[in-house]
Design a protein around this motif. Structure first.
Motif, PDB file in Angstrom:
ATOM      1  N   LEU A  33       0.836  -1.182   0.000  1.00 41.16           N
ATOM      2  CA  LEU A  33       0.000   0.000   0.000  1.00 41.16           C
ATOM      3  C   LEU A  33       0.880   1.244   0.000  1.00 41.16           C
ATOM      4  O   LEU A  33       2.023   1.206   0.460  1.00 41.16           O
ATOM      5  N   VAL A  34       0.320   2.353  -0.461  1.00 39.27           N
ATOM      6  CA  VAL A  34       0.975   3.649  -0.395  1.00 39.27           C
ATOM      7  C   VAL A  34       0.006   4.604   0.295  1.00 39.27           C
ATOM      8  O   VAL A  34      -1.196   4.589   0.017  1.00 39.27           O
ATOM      9  N   ARG A  35       0.542   5.420   1.188  1.00 37.61           N
ATOM     10  CA  ARG A  35      -0.258   6.440   1.858  1.00 37.61           C
ATOM     11  C   ARG A  35       0.339   7.799   1.545  1.00 37.61           C
ATOM     12  O   ARG A  35       1.547   7.989   1.618  1.00 37.61           O
ATOM     13  N   VAL A  36      -0.518   8.737   1.186  1.00 39.33           N
ATOM     14  CA  VAL A  36      -0.111  10.125   0.970  1.00 39.33           C
ATOM     15  C   VAL A  36      -0.942  10.970   1.933  1.00 39.33           C
ATOM     16  O   VAL A  36      -2.167  10.856   1.968  1.00 39.33           O
ATOM     17  N   GLN A  37      -0.239  11.800   2.718  1.00 36.58           N
ATOM     18  CA  GLN A  37      -0.973  12.665   3.644  1.00 36.58           C
ATOM     19  C   GLN A  37      -0.371  14.049   3.649  1.00 36.58           C
ATOM     20  O   GLN A  37       0.823  14.219   3.373  1.00 36.58           O
TER      21      GLN A  37
ATOM     22  N   ASN B   8      -2.271  16.253   9.047  1.00 38.10           N
ATOM     23  CA  ASN B   8      -2.268  14.825   8.755  1.00 38.10           C
ATOM     24  C   ASN B   8      -3.660  14.207   8.705  1.00 38.10           C
ATOM     25  O   ASN B   8      -3.818  13.033   8.463  1.00 38.10           O
ATOM     26  N   CYS B   9      -4.690  15.019   8.920  1.00 39.00           N
ATOM     27  CA  CYS B   9      -6.044  14.488   8.792  1.00 39.00           C
ATOM     28  C   CYS B   9      -6.440  14.324   7.328  1.00 39.00           C
ATOM     29  O   CYS B   9      -7.387  13.619   7.010  1.00 39.00           O
TER      30      CYS B   9
ATOM     31  N   GLN C  88      -5.584  12.668   4.025  1.00 41.11           N
ATOM     32  CA  GLN C  88      -4.738  11.584   3.521  1.00 41.11           C
ATOM     33  C   GLN C  88      -5.532  10.660   2.623  1.00 41.11           C
ATOM     34  O   GLN C  88      -6.761  10.688   2.616  1.00 41.11           O
ATOM     35  N   ASP C  89      -4.773   9.857   1.899  1.00 45.49           N
ATOM     36  CA  ASP C  89      -5.391   8.802   1.105  1.00 45.49           C
ATOM     37  C   ASP C  89      -4.440   7.619   1.108  1.00 45.49           C
ATOM     38  O   ASP C  89      -3.211   7.772   1.168  1.00 45.49           O
ATOM     39  N   ILE C  90      -5.014   6.423   1.033  1.00 49.33           N
ATOM     40  CA  ILE C  90      -4.244   5.176   1.008  1.00 49.33           C
ATOM     41  C   ILE C  90      -4.668   4.400  -0.233  1.00 49.33           C
ATOM     42  O   ILE C  90      -5.831   4.431  -0.628  1.00 49.33           O
ATOM     43  N   SER C  91      -3.719   3.711  -0.826  1.00 53.57           N
ATOM     44  CA  SER C  91      -4.021   2.873  -1.988  1.00 53.57           C
ATOM     45  C   SER C  91      -5.273   2.062  -1.729  1.00 53.57           C
ATOM     46  O   SER C  91      -5.509   1.593  -0.606  1.00 53.57           O
TER      47      SER C  91
ATOM     48  N   THR D 250      -3.774  -3.657  -2.251  1.00 52.93           N
ATOM     49  CA  THR D 250      -2.332  -3.941  -2.277  1.00 52.93           C
ATOM     50  C   THR D 250      -1.851  -4.140  -3.707  1.00 52.93           C
ATOM     51  O   THR D 250      -2.620  -4.456  -4.610  1.00 52.93           O
TER      52      THR D 250
END
Length: 170
Positions: free
Chosen positions: A1-5, A10-11, A13-16, A19
């Motif tokens: 997974l990749v997370r960008v925040q 930090n509230c 954000q998005d996660i892949s 997988t």
């Protein structure tokens, strides 16, 4: 997974969504990759794409189209090239295999066979001739780019001892 925040908040954000898989790069052998003619005992530079290997590189050669392999080096730096002294066995079924040293199943093999040929081949006299004393005869040979200077010797006892005709000739 990749997370960008967001770095500050930090509230946000998005996660892949799901997988994914990361696999090692597919190794790429550049040369020799088939069709070349290399000369016995001469130097040749084996090259590969260094970005496609993730560790040191193991190099091997085959004289029988991959039926068996002989190690050139177990682990050379991933510089993209290796200076190899071509073996003295002639064959037209030669291959090179370049592998990641830490994972030998990750490798690339020459796309097709190449040839290892004799560096020098005497064409005259080459057996069966009769040469007579007090007569001049040409000694001829085919040569490679491996050297620009050759010595020529003769033997009258089947190669046990040699006598020089010329120490160095082009």
């Amino acid at each position: 997974l990749v997370r960008v925040q967001d770095y500050v908040q930090n509230c946000m954000q998005d996660i892949s969504f799901t997988t994914f898989t990361i696999t090692p790069a597919t190794p790429i052998l550049i040369t020799p990759n088939g069709g070349q003619t290399l000369q016995q005992s001469c130097g040749y530079t084996i090259t590969w794409n260094s970005a496609s290997f993730f560790t040191t590189v193991k190099l091997e050669y085959s004289l029988n189209n991959g039926t068996s392999w002989t190690q050139i080096v177990a682990a050379t730096g991933n510089t993209g090239n290796y200076n190899w002294t071509v073996p003295t066995t002639a064959s037209s079924l030669c291959l090179i295999r370049a592998s990641n040293s830490s994972s030998l199943s990750i490798n690339d093999v020459s796309n097709s066979t190449f040839t290892i040929a004799p560096g020098i081949r005497v064409t005259s006299p080459n057996g069966g001739e009769t040469w007579y004393g007090c007569t001049t005869y040409p000694i001829t040979f085919n040569r490679t780019n491996c050297s620009n200077s050759y010595s020529i010797d003769y033997s009258i006892n089947g190669g046990t001892t040699w006598t020089s005709i010329v120490g160095s000739t082009n």
